[in-house]
Design a protein around this motif. Structure first.
Motif, PDB file in Angstrom:
ATOM      1  N   UNK A  14      10.909  14.031 -11.982  1.00 54.86           N
ATOM      2  CA  UNK A  14      10.418  13.984 -10.599  1.00 54.86           C
ATOM      3  C   UNK A  14      10.855  12.695  -9.918  1.00 54.86           C
ATOM      4  N   UNK A  15      11.206  12.789  -8.641  1.00 54.29           N
ATOM      5  CA  UNK A  15      11.688  11.630  -7.897  1.00 54.29           C
ATOM      6  C   UNK A  15      10.635  11.197  -6.875  1.00 54.29           C
ATOM      7  N   UNK A  16      10.053  10.038  -7.107  1.00 54.30           N
ATOM      8  CA  UNK A  16       9.112   9.453  -6.156  1.00 54.30           C
ATOM      9  C   UNK A  16       9.775   8.307  -5.388  1.00 54.30           C
ATOM     10  N   UNK A  17      11.077   8.144  -5.602  1.00 54.81           N
ATOM     11  CA  UNK A  17      11.873   7.114  -4.950  1.00 54.81           C
ATOM     12  C   UNK A  17      13.273   7.690  -4.782  1.00 54.81           C
ATOM     13  N   UNK A  18      14.087   7.051  -3.968  1.00 50.08           N
ATOM     14  CA  UNK A  18      15.457   7.527  -3.797  1.00 50.08           C
ATOM     15  C   UNK A  18      16.353   7.140  -4.973  1.00 50.08           C
ATOM     16  N   UNK A  19      16.022   6.040  -5.630  1.00 50.15           N
ATOM     17  CA  UNK A  19      16.927   5.468  -6.615  1.00 50.15           C
ATOM     18  C   UNK A  19      16.319   5.521  -8.011  1.00 50.15           C
ATOM     19  N   UNK A  20      16.943   6.203  -8.954  1.00 46.09           N
ATOM     20  CA  UNK A  20      16.367   6.325 -10.292  1.00 46.09           C
ATOM     21  C   UNK A  20      16.337   5.017 -11.061  1.00 46.09           C
ATOM     22  N   UNK A  21      17.130   4.034 -10.623  1.00 44.77           N
ATOM     23  CA  UNK A  21      17.181   2.761 -11.334  1.00 44.77           C
ATOM     24  C   UNK A  21      16.220   1.737 -10.742  1.00 44.77           C
ATOM     25  N   UNK A  22      15.426   2.115  -9.759  1.00 45.66           N
ATOM     26  CA  UNK A  22      14.467   1.180  -9.173  1.00 45.66           C
ATOM     27  C   UNK A  22      13.077   1.508  -9.688  1.00 45.66           C
ATOM     28  N   UNK A  23      12.386   0.514 -10.201  1.00 45.58           N
ATOM     29  CA  UNK A  23      11.091   0.736 -10.831  1.00 45.58           C
ATOM     30  C   UNK A  23       9.917   0.120 -10.080  1.00 45.58           C
ATOM     31  N   UNK A  24      10.199  -0.587  -8.976  1.00 50.64           N
ATOM     32  CA  UNK A  24       9.110  -1.275  -8.284  1.00 50.64           C
ATOM     33  C   UNK A  24       8.136  -0.271  -7.657  1.00 50.64           C
ATOM     34  N   UNK A  25       6.844  -0.408  -7.952  1.00 47.74           N
ATOM     35  CA  UNK A  25       5.852   0.559  -7.443  1.00 47.74           C
ATOM     36  C   UNK A  25       5.720   0.556  -5.926  1.00 47.74           C
ATOM     37  N   UNK A  26       6.087  -0.556  -5.259  1.00 51.27           N
ATOM     38  CA  UNK A  26       5.918  -0.602  -3.807  1.00 51.27           C
ATOM     39  C   UNK A  26       6.858   0.363  -3.077  1.00 51.27           C
ATOM     40  N   UNK A  27       7.892   0.832  -3.765  1.00 55.83           N
ATOM     41  CA  UNK A  27       8.805   1.777  -3.139  1.00 55.83           C
ATOM     42  C   UNK A  27       8.416   3.225  -3.421  1.00 55.83           C
ATOM     43  N   UNK A  28       7.436   3.429  -4.244  1.00 58.15           N
ATOM     44  CA  UNK A  28       7.073   4.762  -4.697  1.00 58.15           C
ATOM     45  C   UNK A  28       6.442   5.583  -3.561  1.00 58.15           C
ATOM     46  N   UNK A  29       6.896   6.812  -3.425  1.00 64.09           N
ATOM     47  CA  UNK A  29       6.298   7.744  -2.461  1.00 64.09           C
ATOM     48  C   UNK A  29       5.103   8.407  -3.139  1.00 64.09           C
ATOM     49  N   UNK A  30       3.935   8.153  -2.628  1.00 65.51           N
ATOM     50  CA  UNK A  30       2.727   8.660  -3.281  1.00 65.51           C
ATOM     51  C   UNK A  30       2.573  10.154  -3.035  1.00 65.51           C
ATOM     52  N   UNK A  31       1.899  10.792  -3.957  1.00 62.89           N
ATOM     53  CA  UNK A  31       1.568  12.210  -3.818  1.00 62.89           C
ATOM     54  C   UNK A  31       0.070  12.289  -3.555  1.00 62.89           C
ATOM     55  N   UNK A  32      -0.289  12.515  -2.316  1.00 58.32           N
ATOM     56  CA  UNK A  32      -1.690  12.444  -1.909  1.00 58.32           C
ATOM     57  C   UNK A  32      -1.939  13.526  -0.854  1.00 58.32           C
ATOM     58  N   UNK A  33      -2.549  14.617  -1.270  1.00 60.31           N
ATOM     59  CA  UNK A  33      -2.735  15.752  -0.363  1.00 60.31           C
ATOM     60  C   UNK A  33      -3.708  15.422   0.761  1.00 60.31           C
ATOM     61  N   UNK A  34      -4.759  14.699   0.461  1.00 57.61           N
ATOM     62  CA  UNK A  34      -5.723  14.361   1.500  1.00 57.61           C
ATOM     63  C   UNK A  34      -5.111  13.439   2.541  1.00 57.61           C
TER      64      UNK A  34
END
Length: 587
Positions: free
Chosen positions: A383-403
């Motif tokens: 699953x991709x929560x960021x554009x770049x698979x080699x980037x691990x910084x959480x601040x770039x992560x796209x959250x999954x939040x239905x509410x």
């Protein structure tokens, strides 16, 4: 004791006796230990690597090397200025023994080592690089990754059209390999006498800002700062070729007089196999540990059978089914890595509806990626929560939040999706992509109340639709060919990266949040230096011009006696580091 009571007592004790006997028997029966490897692995008698790396290569010309097996052959046969270490993904010296850069990261000088030779005995010079890169530039969109030259050109506008800006991924394949762009360079016969006269004065060209200041010094002026240009220069397309490149021919017309400068040279070309042997006068000959490489062309099923039978040492670039991957995953000689590519749905930012960042964020946050990966994609991707698979910084992560997604949609004026127009999602005709699109559409309907019209087009129609703007979202795949943050940024954000000619010369205006890196060291260098002038035009994390869905994965098999072929996300293999342990003892 009366007989009747004795019999009754025996009947009561029988279950206990049976349990004791069974326990004793079980204690003597050992549970078979699972086999560590897919098939028995015997120590080889000779130092020879038998490697199936997909289909038969279409060419040996590095300028067409977009994917394995062409990229692996290019790295084996040709040395460039630099290499990427397969383990660390750091840039290391190759033909260039050292390099230096200006304070603004635009001017680079590479110093060519004196002991680098072609297989015909002639020295490798800076002029070879100027000539080869100019040849690459003139090929335009016929070559692999022509966009990699954009920062070297004398004008800001590359000669290729927009359809060459990115490489499309085929994520439905389990191996995650990208679509190849490997046309043959022609039918000319081999010619090892085509080397031009070596220039002793600076050699320039009309297309690129590249100059051979001497036989040993190559100067490069970039349009925009790039702290990671040496990593870009390591890509196979930047490898020099001998002379004007007319030696490249149909593989069936191999004459044996093929001039290369890498750790290996071509020994033989057959219908289903190319064999390589070490180049004895190679500048780093002492590092080469194997005596021969046999690159065997085979489809995945035949390759797997040959591996199990002990006829192959390594299998890679194989499109294995999801069922096969699950069966092979428990074994120690099975390997799987995330591929340096991303599949995404790109927004049409020219549409007024999608110009609202709250709507884009809501759509991105409402996709349940884990469910998508385990369901429609059968666990063959990440699953991709960021554009770049080699980037691990959480601040770039796209959250999954239905509410939060529902709240953003309501803030934009569409509570529960009421009044929201039907989205038009354009995808290429592919069974897997159709299933993925339908799954995403169901999630948007269930989670946000938004309807989606899925428009299916042929692959060759996709780019025309993208240029026309007749879509709301469009499926796109991007390959990151090298660990260069500038290349990765441009591939995803494209026109958001613009020049600023009004302050301190030509400057790249991007937010620090947008700077991607193949490792934290790149981000660190950008933070430490002000010379690159990375500035904020938009917060792209907030801008969210596309929805990342998943990262493809690559699978491979390698016998335990093969050393130095650890997989990485960029599919980089340096054969000169590979070793066959002929003393290996199996378990």
């Amino acid at each position: 004791m009366p007989l009747r009571l004795f019999v009754t007592a025996i009947k009561r004790l029988l279950p206990a006796f049976a349990a004791i006997t069974l326990a004793q028997g079980c204690s003597q029966i050992k549970t078979p230990e699972p086999k560590p490897y897919i098939a028995p692995s015997n120590s080889p008698a000779i130092s020879e690597l038998r490697w199936s790396n997909g289909k038969r290569p279409k060419t040996l010309d590095p300028v067409f090397a977009a994917a394995p097996p062409e990229t692996d052959l290019a790295r084996a046969l040709f040395d460039g200025l630099t290499e990427i270490d397969p383990l660390t993904l750091q840039t290391i010296p190759s033909i260039a023994e050292k390099w230096e850069h200006s304070n603004d990261w635009r001017t680079w000088r590479f110093y060519i080592r004196e002991d680098a030779l072609w297989t015909n005995g002639q020295p490798v010079t800076a002029s070879d690089f100027v000539r080869s890169w100019t040849r690459y530039a003139r090929m335009g969109s016929r070559a692999a990754f022509p966009e990699l030259l954009a920062n070297l050109r004398k004008t800001e506008t590359p000669v290729q059209d927009k359809k060459t800006q990115t490489q499309i991924v085929d994520p439905e394949t389990a191996s995650g390999t990208e679509q190849r762009n490997t046309s043959n360079s022609g039918k000319q016969p081999f010619n090892d006498n085509s080397s031009p006269k070596i220039e002793t004065t600076p050699q320039k060209n009309e297309l690129l800002n590249v100059v051979a200041e001497s036989e040993r010094v190559l100067k490069i002026d970039l349009a925009r700062p790039d702290p990671d240009f040496p990593a870009l220069a390591a890509h196979p397309v930047f490898r020099p070729v001998f002379g004007d490149g007319t030696q490249f021919s149909d593989l069936n017309d191999f004459t044996g007089k093929f001039v290369t400068n890498g750790a290996f040279r071509v020994e033989r070309i057959a219908d289903d196999e190319i064999s390589l042997v070490p180049f004895e006068k190679y500048w780093d000959r002492s590092s080469v540990k194997i005596d021969r490489v046999r690159m065997v062309a085979a489809d995945p099923e035949k390759a797997l059978d040959a591996y199990k039978a002990g006829d192959l040492d390594v299998v890679s670039n194989a499109e294995l089914s999801a069922a096969a991957i699950k069966l092979l995953e428990p074994y120690e000689d099975f390997r799987r890595v995330t591929h340096a590519a991303v599949n995404l749905y790109e927004f049409n930012l020219s549409k007024p509806l999608l110009s609202d960042h709250r709507i884009r964020r809501a759509l991105a946050m409402a996709i349940e990626r884990e469910r998508l990966v385990e369901g429609e994609l059968q666990g063959t991707v990440r699953p991709a929560y960021d554009y770049f698979p080699f980037r691990q910084q959480p601040e770039y992560r796209i959250t999954q939040d239905l509410q939060a997604a529902k709240s953003l949609l309501a803030q934009a004026g569409y509570p529960d999706g009421v009044g929201f127009p039907t989205l038009q999602l354009v995808i290429n005709r592919n069974d897997l992509q159709i299933r993925v699109a339908r799954a995403v559409a169901r999630m948007w309907k269930q989670n946000l109340g938004i309807e989606t019209e899925i428009i299916i087009k042929e692959q060759n129609e996709i780019e025309a639709i993208r240029l026309s703007g007749e879509y709301d979202l469009i499926r796109r795949g991007v390959v990151f060919p090298v660990p260069d943050e500038t290349v990765a940024l441009t591939a995803v954000y494209g026109d958001l990266i613009q020049k600023d000619d009004t302050k301190s010369g030509n400057q790249t205006k991007t937010s620090p949040e947008t700077v991607s890196a193949a490792g934290n060291q790149i981000q660190g260098r950008l933070n430490q230096t002000q010379s690159s002038k990375v500035k904020a035009e938009v917060d792209v994390s907030h801008e969210l011009r596309a929805i990342p869905l998943y990262f493809p994965t690559a699978v491979s098999l390698a016998k335990p006696y093969v050393k130095g072929m650890e997989p990485n996300m960029f599919d980089i293999v340096l054969l000169k580091r590979v070793e066959i342990d002929t003393q290996w003892q199996g378990r």
